[in-house]
Write an enzyme that holds these catalytic residues in place. Structure first.
Site, mmCIF file in Angstrom:
data_model
loop_
_atom_site.group_PDB
_atom_site.id
_atom_site.type_symbol
_atom_site.label_atom_id
_atom_site.label_comp_id
_atom_site.label_asym_id
_atom_site.label_seq_id
_atom_site.Cartn_x
_atom_site.Cartn_y
_atom_site.Cartn_z
ATOM 1 N N ASP A 53 0.884 -1.217 -0.181
ATOM 2 C CA ASP A 53 0.120 -0.044 0.184
ATOM 3 C C ASP A 53 0.941 1.184 0.060
ATOM 4 O O ASP A 53 1.889 1.226 0.825
ATOM 5 C CB ASP A 53 -1.022 -0.058 1.265
ATOM 6 C CG ASP A 53 -2.052 0.994 1.287
ATOM 7 O OD1 ASP A 53 -2.442 1.321 0.199
ATOM 8 O OD2 ASP A 53 -2.269 1.292 2.487
ATOM 9 N N ASP A 111 2.722 4.957 -5.469
ATOM 10 C CA ASP A 111 2.300 6.146 -5.151
ATOM 11 C C ASP A 111 3.101 7.411 -5.597
ATOM 12 O O ASP A 111 4.036 7.940 -5.100
ATOM 13 C CB ASP A 111 1.833 6.393 -3.619
ATOM 14 C CG ASP A 111 0.866 7.635 -3.553
ATOM 15 O OD1 ASP A 111 0.604 8.304 -4.368
ATOM 16 O OD2 ASP A 111 0.371 7.622 -2.097
ATOM 17 N N ALA A 144 -11.625 4.836 2.750
ATOM 18 C CA ALA A 144 -12.973 4.488 2.781
ATOM 19 C C ALA A 144 -13.594 4.106 4.146
ATOM 20 O O ALA A 144 -14.668 3.950 4.331
ATOM 21 C CB ALA A 144 -13.241 3.356 1.892
ATOM 22 N N SER A 145 -12.692 4.039 5.274
ATOM 23 C CA SER A 145 -13.262 3.842 6.540
ATOM 24 C C SER A 145 -14.136 5.166 6.991
ATOM 25 O O SER A 145 -14.051 6.287 6.648
ATOM 26 C CB SER A 145 -12.072 3.829 7.492
ATOM 27 O OG SER A 145 -11.375 2.899 7.349
ATOM 28 N N ASP A 202 -8.446 0.556 6.773
ATOM 29 C CA ASP A 202 -7.650 0.513 7.980
ATOM 30 C C ASP A 202 -8.059 1.036 9.057
ATOM 31 O O ASP A 202 -8.489 0.328 10.249
ATOM 32 C CB ASP A 202 -6.079 1.217 7.442
ATOM 33 C CG ASP A 202 -5.046 1.041 8.599
ATOM 34 O OD1 ASP A 202 -5.402 0.178 9.223
ATOM 35 O OD2 ASP A 202 -3.954 1.483 8.127
ATOM 36 N N THR A 203 -8.431 2.332 9.047
ATOM 37 C CA THR A 203 -8.927 3.034 10.137
ATOM 38 C C THR A 203 -10.212 2.347 11.152
ATOM 39 O O THR A 203 -10.174 2.190 12.332
ATOM 40 C CB THR A 203 -9.433 4.426 10.082
ATOM 41 O OG1 THR A 203 -8.115 5.028 9.359
ATOM 42 C CG2 THR A 203 -9.768 5.140 11.328
HETATM 43 P P1 13P Z 1 -8.488 4.497 5.888
HETATM 44 O O1 13P Z 1 -7.581 4.429 7.191
HETATM 45 O O2 13P Z 1 -9.179 5.808 5.961
HETATM 46 O O3 13P Z 1 -9.578 3.405 6.160
HETATM 47 O O4 13P Z 1 -7.744 4.317 4.712
HETATM 48 C C1 13P Z 1 -6.997 3.162 4.240
HETATM 49 C C2 13P Z 1 -6.256 3.391 3.113
HETATM 50 O O5 13P Z 1 -6.705 4.023 2.146
HETATM 51 C C3 13P Z 1 -5.138 2.713 2.908
HETATM 52 O O6 13P Z 1 -4.343 2.886 1.715
HETATM 53 O O1 G3H Z 2 -3.206 4.752 3.788
HETATM 54 C C1 G3H Z 2 -2.548 4.605 4.891
HETATM 55 C C2 G3H Z 2 -2.741 3.326 5.608
HETATM 56 O O2 G3H Z 2 -3.855 3.569 6.598
HETATM 57 C C3 G3H Z 2 -1.739 2.846 6.287
HETATM 58 O O3 G3H Z 2 -1.221 3.829 7.292
HETATM 59 O O4 G3H Z 2 1.196 4.384 7.169
HETATM 60 O O5 G3H Z 2 0.174 4.195 9.437
HETATM 61 O O6 G3H Z 2 0.690 2.148 8.403
HETATM 62 P P1 G3H Z 2 0.379 3.674 8.227
HETATM 63 ZN ZN ZN Z 3 -4.496 5.036 1.054
#
Ligand code: 13P
Ligand code: G3H
Ligand code: ZN
Length: 285
Positions: free
Chosen positions: A81, A103, A210-211, A232-233
């Site tokens: 990611d 990215d 998208a969280s 993620d969030t």
């Molecule tokens: P969120 O933490 O807002 O769900 O975003 C996740 C994300 O885009 C990881 O690349």
């Molecule tokens: O888009 C980012 C993800 O939520 C990952 O976050 O860099 O804190 O692991 P992080």
């Molecule tokens: Zn992201």
């Protein structure tokens, strides 16, 4: 079953649904996501940020995910990611990631195209899929005006040029989402999404941040052609809320006992997202 990003996303594009891409940092998060995907019989993308790789160690992540993917009855992708450097991306390819993101969204268009092409040259030769990003995420809560929106959100014309020149496997676009916890209610630019999808129908579209997006907006996004949704969030919140609640009410000090409700809470969140994304039962698509 270990598969590439392209394998699951091309199927999602044809079937008009989205595959959940969930961030992992440790074994408990990984196991919760796999358990949810198995229960829902859904393909799943496990993704690691560069920070997650630094935290857990690239060998640990590669080994854990390899075991999980081999044991799983559903297709599993291991995706990098927000890859920012050529070296990190090459290292992930070497260690078995089946999909990587470059990215270059902060770069001018031509530089983003050039950086993406450099990665694709190697990744595709190794059978690894590539996601790129066009446009800048975030900031919807500061009520941006139309001019600012055009500057930040993905330009449909640029998306066409980007895909034609790079041959990227999937494209992350900016339509009003932001990473992390939202302060206000995000307002997505569905018209822009629809325009972009009509111009590049064969390219799976990715939605970051998208969280916290309301269910009806997620469903609308998938109907309009989003095929990978990053979460993620919401998993982090489920984890920490459950831990807080447990330690406030229990004297247990065995980490396995402390982790148990957190794992259940994360699994529940992931199952809900899979249902929302329309990927339930798509494991054998
Ligand atoms: P969120 O933490 O807002 O769900 O975003 C996740 C994300 O885009 C990881 O690349
Ligand atoms: O888009 C980012 C993800 O939520 C990952 O976050 O860099 O804190 O692991 P992080
Ligand atoms: Zn992201």
């Amino acid at each position: 079953m270990f598969v590439t990003g392209k394998y699951v996303l091309d199927r999602a594009n044809k079937g008009n649904y989205a595959v959940g891409a969930f961030n992992i940092n440790n074994m408990e998060i990984l196991q919760s996501i796999i358990a949810a995907a198995e229960e829902k019989q859904a393909p799943v993308i496990l993704q690691t940020s560069e920070g997650a790789i630094k935290y857990a160690g690239i060998e640990y992540i590669a080994a854990m995910v390899k075991v999980a993917a081999e044991k799983a009855s559903v297709p599993v992708v291991l995706h990098l990611d927000h890859g920012t450097t050529y070296d990190t991306i090459m290292k992930c390819i070497k260690y078995g990631w089946t999909s990587v993101m470059i990215d270059g969204s902060h770069l001018p268009l031509d530089e983003n195209i050039a950086a993406t092409k450099d990665i694709i040259k190697v990744a595709h030769a190794c059978g690894v899929s590539v996601e790129a990003e066009l446009g800048r995420l975030g900031g919807i809560e500061d009520n941006i005006n139309v001019d600012e929106k055009d500057a930040r959100f993905t330009s449909p014309d640029e998306a066409v040029k980007f895909v034609a020149e790079t041959g990227v496997d999937s494209l992350a676009i900016a339509i009003g989402t932001a990473h992390g916890k939202y302060k206000g209610v995000p307002k997505l630019d569905f018209e822009r999404l629809q325009t972009i999808k009509a111009l590049i129908p064969d390219t799976p579209i990715v939605l970051h941040g998208a969280s916290g997006i309301p269910e009806e907006d997620i469903i609308k996004s998938t109907k309009l052609g989003v095929n990978k949704i990053n979460i993620d969030t919401d998993i982090r919140l489920a984890f920490t809320d459950a831990i807080r609640e447990f330690v406030a009410t229990s004297d247990a000090f065995d980490p396995r006992k402390v982790m148990a409700p957190a794992k259940e809470a994360m699994k529940k969140v992931v199952m809900g997202k899979i249902e929302m994304f329309g990927s339930t039962g798509k494991a054998n698509d």
